[in-house]
Design an enzyme around this catalytic site. Structure first.
Site, PDB file in Angstrom:
ATOM      1  N   HIS A 158       0.823  -1.222   0.000  1.00  0.00           N
ATOM      2  CA  HIS A 158       0.000   0.000   0.000  1.00  0.00           C
ATOM      3  C   HIS A 158       0.854   1.269   0.000  1.00  0.00           C
ATOM      4  O   HIS A 158       0.350   2.355  -0.265  1.00  0.00           O
ATOM      5  CB  HIS A 158      -0.921   0.050   1.228  1.00  0.00           C
ATOM      6  N   ASP A 198      -2.414 -10.599  -2.111  1.00  0.00           N
ATOM      7  CA  ASP A 198      -2.983 -10.042  -0.879  1.00  0.00           C
ATOM      8  C   ASP A 198      -4.443  -9.680  -1.165  1.00  0.00           C
ATOM      9  O   ASP A 198      -4.779  -9.295  -2.283  1.00  0.00           O
ATOM     10  CB  ASP A 198      -2.189  -8.794  -0.488  1.00  0.00           C
ATOM     11  N   HIS A 200      -6.095  -7.231  -0.438  1.00  0.00           N
ATOM     12  CA  HIS A 200      -6.268  -5.811  -0.756  1.00  0.00           C
ATOM     13  C   HIS A 200      -5.519  -5.454  -2.042  1.00  0.00           C
ATOM     14  O   HIS A 200      -4.503  -6.068  -2.359  1.00  0.00           O
ATOM     15  CB  HIS A 200      -5.723  -4.943   0.387  1.00  0.00           C
ATOM     16  N   ASP A 291      -4.030 -12.648   3.559  1.00  0.00           N
ATOM     17  CA  ASP A 291      -5.294 -12.220   4.151  1.00  0.00           C
ATOM     18  C   ASP A 291      -6.512 -12.577   3.299  1.00  0.00           C
ATOM     19  O   ASP A 291      -7.637 -12.248   3.662  1.00  0.00           O
ATOM     20  CB  ASP A 291      -5.278 -10.719   4.516  1.00  0.00           C
TER      21      ASP A 291
HETATM   22  N1  Q9C Z   1     -11.953   1.344   7.648  1.00  0.00           N
HETATM   23  C1  Q9C Z   1      -2.446  -5.025   4.327  1.00  0.00           C
HETATM   24  O1  Q9C Z   1      -3.080  -6.068   4.294  1.00  0.00           O
HETATM   25  N2  Q9C Z   1      -8.017  -1.287   6.992  1.00  0.00           N
HETATM   26  N3  Q9C Z   1      -3.013  -3.883   4.711  1.00  0.00           N
HETATM   27  C2  Q9C Z   1      -8.499  -0.026   7.443  1.00  0.00           C
HETATM   28  C3  Q9C Z   1     -10.516   1.346   7.759  1.00  0.00           C
HETATM   29  C4  Q9C Z   1      -6.666  -1.249   6.568  1.00  0.00           C
HETATM   30  C5  Q9C Z   1      -4.390  -3.831   5.075  1.00  0.00           C
HETATM   31  C6  Q9C Z   1      -9.979  -0.059   7.626  1.00  0.00           C
HETATM   32  C7  Q9C Z   1      -6.258  -2.542   5.938  1.00  0.00           C
HETATM   33  C8  Q9C Z   1      -4.810  -2.503   5.499  1.00  0.00           C
HETATM   34  C9  Q9C Z   1      -1.016  -4.993   3.992  1.00  0.00           C
HETATM   35 ZN    ZN Z   2      -3.957  -6.981   2.756  1.00  0.00          ZN
END
Ligand code: Q9C
Ligand code: ZN
Length: 653
Positions: A158, A198, A200, A291
């Protein structure tokens, strides 16, 4: 960093029953406890926790797998390598995080970033994570290792050029890719495939190589029309890269959150693998977040260790098996340990991957895969063929479409969903049984279906009858069982209030959709387009509006329900009671035929009113369709239609 004793991985057959004399592939591993020191500043729990990399390392040791790998010492990344993809300012920010002057400023800095925490050890961990991925990549590119796995944190994908986000400080994989391409021409790496599995979207990596044809970036992720982290359009399938990089960015955006092995393998077989064959990379870097694994509290997907092993195995046929895995996300400790082990066993060519389980991709998976293929086939001819009908008909029926709120990243939500599904008691396996008897009865009764939103545009409404997907819609409708068009169409106004709410919807994406206050109020006026259809068709429209399968054994809204709705003004059919359009309201009669509309229940309306559920201006595609309905129906000019919608969107309830 001190070297953790570089051990040799020359292994001949051992007592595990492998063929004696077979030379094992040299698989490198990097793990360093120092990266565990990056943690929340005051010890609160966080999913991206130090134990993540510990449990992976312990599992590899327990299974006797790390002993057969080449264990390398970690190393800090060099600033000049970080600056290949990051700005000087960003590198400097992370570099100076642990200094005394920053002790009091770290929390402030973190709070201004999106999903980031920082402590005095974050800087060192970030440098080690990036440096370790670079080191493994270098050794694999040199041929000193066949493949490797950098078990690192913080994760990287990210992280943007100038900003930390999503638990990521430096973009570890991007730094390594850029290092090989720009700093080590001697290694002959000219084309890199980055695979990001991943759950995301790898937004940072995508941007860093957006115009670079030397890097083919492939990311498969939950997207849900832009509502899943890191929300927005960046992860959509029409983001294909630009300039010389056009066609070298591939996103596979899932539009629902329960994908598993079959869905991922379908994306592999019908997108990634054929493209990889054409691209013919010199090395593969894998943004290996776990994940999407079954049991992950943030991901919600269902990939098994077996699924990961097959995905990895399929990548090993490219680049002579030169694969560099770098850990990204993954928040269920047991899941990430088991998935990592399965992957390292594949890198070691340990055992034949076992047979597949009997599951099929979701219907929506085929839709996404077909959309991606269509968008990218100009660049990758192997994607050009239409997938066979037999293939795409191998699918798992979706019993209920998720009524997605903006963020379903918690276990509570998953539980809520299960509750919702059991309450709705949708029976998935009874489609073949006598589900037709009620249809003949209800086909004899006519009703007016009074639409007040996008359904006022006739071509859009016809999707609910004849099936299909018109402009602006994100997904196709199956249509009603009886596909005959409405017998009559009339326009009328009623004393109800139009308003817009919800974060997003499967049909229109991010932004609100229309509701009518279920209670009449003579100060309000709503414009409605009435379609005369049968009560059978009304059932199918009601189901589709609520994301239910139309193929139900029992009618959702039968003659008794119609009687009640006429007498009481509104009823909440059990099967849709928890859905957005859970209330059927009877607005009166026209030519002795009851006029029915569907909107939210009163209790949901109260939540909109109190602000517990936010009001939201309409999604763009939705508003356009809405306007078209009013204009083409002859109700309004375009300006008047816009003013009508603007007023409804801006007046509080
Ligand atoms: N509503 C990785 O898996 N979530 N990052 C925030 C806010 C963040 C995930 C939720 C998720 C980040 C590397
Ligand atoms: Zn992730």
């Amino acid at each position: 960093m001190a070297m953790a004793g570089e051990s040799s991985g020359i292994n001949y057959g051992d007592c595990d029953g492998k063929v004696v004399g077979k030379v094992e592939r040299k698989v490198g591993l990097i793990y360093d406890e120092t990266m565990c020191k990056h943690d929340t500043p005051d010890g609160e729990d966080h999913p991206e926790c130090p134990d993540r990399i510990r449990v992976i390392w312990e599992m590899l040791q327990l299974a006797g797998v790390s002993q057969r790998c080449v264990v390398l010492g970690s190393i800090k990344a060099e600033d000049k390598h970080l600056q290949l993809v990051h700005t000087k300012d960003h590198v400097n920010l992370v570099k100076t995080l642990s200094t005394k002057q920053k002790d009091y400023r770290r929390n402030k800095i973190a709070s201004q970033l999106n999903s980031i925490y920082l402590n005095g050890s974050s800087s060192e961990a970030a440098y080690l994570a990036a440096g370790s991925v670079v080191k493994v990549a270098e050794k694999v590119a040199e041929g000193e290792l066949d493949s490797g796995f950098a078990i690192v944190r913080p994760p990287g994908h990210h992280a943007e050029t100038d900003e930390a986000m999503g638990f990521c400080l430096f973009n570890n994989v991007a730094v390594a890719a850029s290092y090989l391409l720009n700093e080590r021409p001697d290694l002959g790496v000219k084309k890199i495939l980055i695979v990001d599995w991943d759950v995301h979207h790898g937004n940072g990596t995508q941007k860093m190589f957006w115009k670079d044809p030397r890097v083919l970036f492939f990311s498969v992720h939950r997207h849900e029309y832009g509502s899943f982290y890191p929300a927005g359009d960046d992860g959509d399938y029409d983001m294909v890269g630009e300039g010389p990089g056009e066609g070298f960015n591939i996103n596979v955006p899932w539009d629902q959150g329960r994908c598993g092995d079959a869905d991922y393998l379908a994306a592999w077989d019908h997108i990634l693998i054929p493209v990889a064959r054409e691209f013919n990379p010199d090395i593969i870097l894998l943004s290996a977040g776990f994940d999407a694994a079954i049991g992950d509290p943030l991901g919600g997907c269902r990939v098994t260790p077996y699924g990961y092993s097959v995905m990895l195995k399929k990548l090993m046929e490219f680049a002579h098996g030169k694969i560099v895995m770098a850990l990204e996300g993954g928040y269920n400790l047991a899941s990430i340990a088991k998935s990592s082990l399965a992957c390292v066993q594949v890198l070691l060519e340990d055992k034949e991957v076992q047979a597949s389980s009997e599951v099929y991709p979701f219907e929506s998976t085929w839709r996404v895969i077909q959309a991606v293929r269509k968008r990218l086939c100009a660049y990758w001819p192997s994607l050009a063929d239409e997938l066979s009908w037999n293939l795409v008909n191998q699918k798992t029926p979706t019993p209920i479409i998720l009524i997605s709120s903006s963020d379903s990243e918690t276990e509570d939500d998953a539980q809520g969903l299960l509750d919702q599904m059991s309450k709705l008691s949708i029976e998935n396996h009874q489609v073949e049984t006598a589900c037709t008897s009620w249809r003949a009865d209800l086909a004899k009764v006519d009703v007016w279906y009074a639409s007040f939103g996008s359904n006022m545009w006739k071509p859009r409404f016809l999707c609910y009858i004849q099936g299909g997907q018109v402009e602006g819609m994100k997904k196709a409708c199956v249509g009603s069982m009886d596909k005959s068009p409405p017998k009559e169409i009339v326009w009328e106004t009623f004393p109800h209030r139009l308003f817009f709410g919800r974060e997003s919807s499967p049909s229109w994406g991010v932004g609100g959709v229309g509701f009518a206050n279920p209670l009449a109020n003579h100060n309000d006026q709503i414009h409605m387009c009435l379609y005369r259809i049968t009560l059978e068709q009304f059932n199918d429209v009601l189901c589709q509006e609520n994301g239910l399968n139309v193929d139900t054994d029992l009618p959702v809204f039968d003659l008794a329900a119609l009687q009640l709705a006429e007498n009481k003004g509104a009823i909440i059919p059990e099967a849709v009671s928890n859905s957005w359009y859970g209330s059927v309201v009877c607005l009166g009669k026209e030519c002795d035929i009851p006029i029915l509309t569907m909107t939210c229940t009163l209790s949901v309306f109260e939540k909109f009113k109190s602000g517990e559920i936010p009001l939201k201006p309409p999604a763009k595609a939705y508003a356009n369709t809405f306007i078209r309905g009013l204009v083409e129906g002859g109700r309004f000019s375009e300006e008047e239609a816009e003013a009508y919608i603007d007023k409804a969107a801006s007046t509080p309830l």
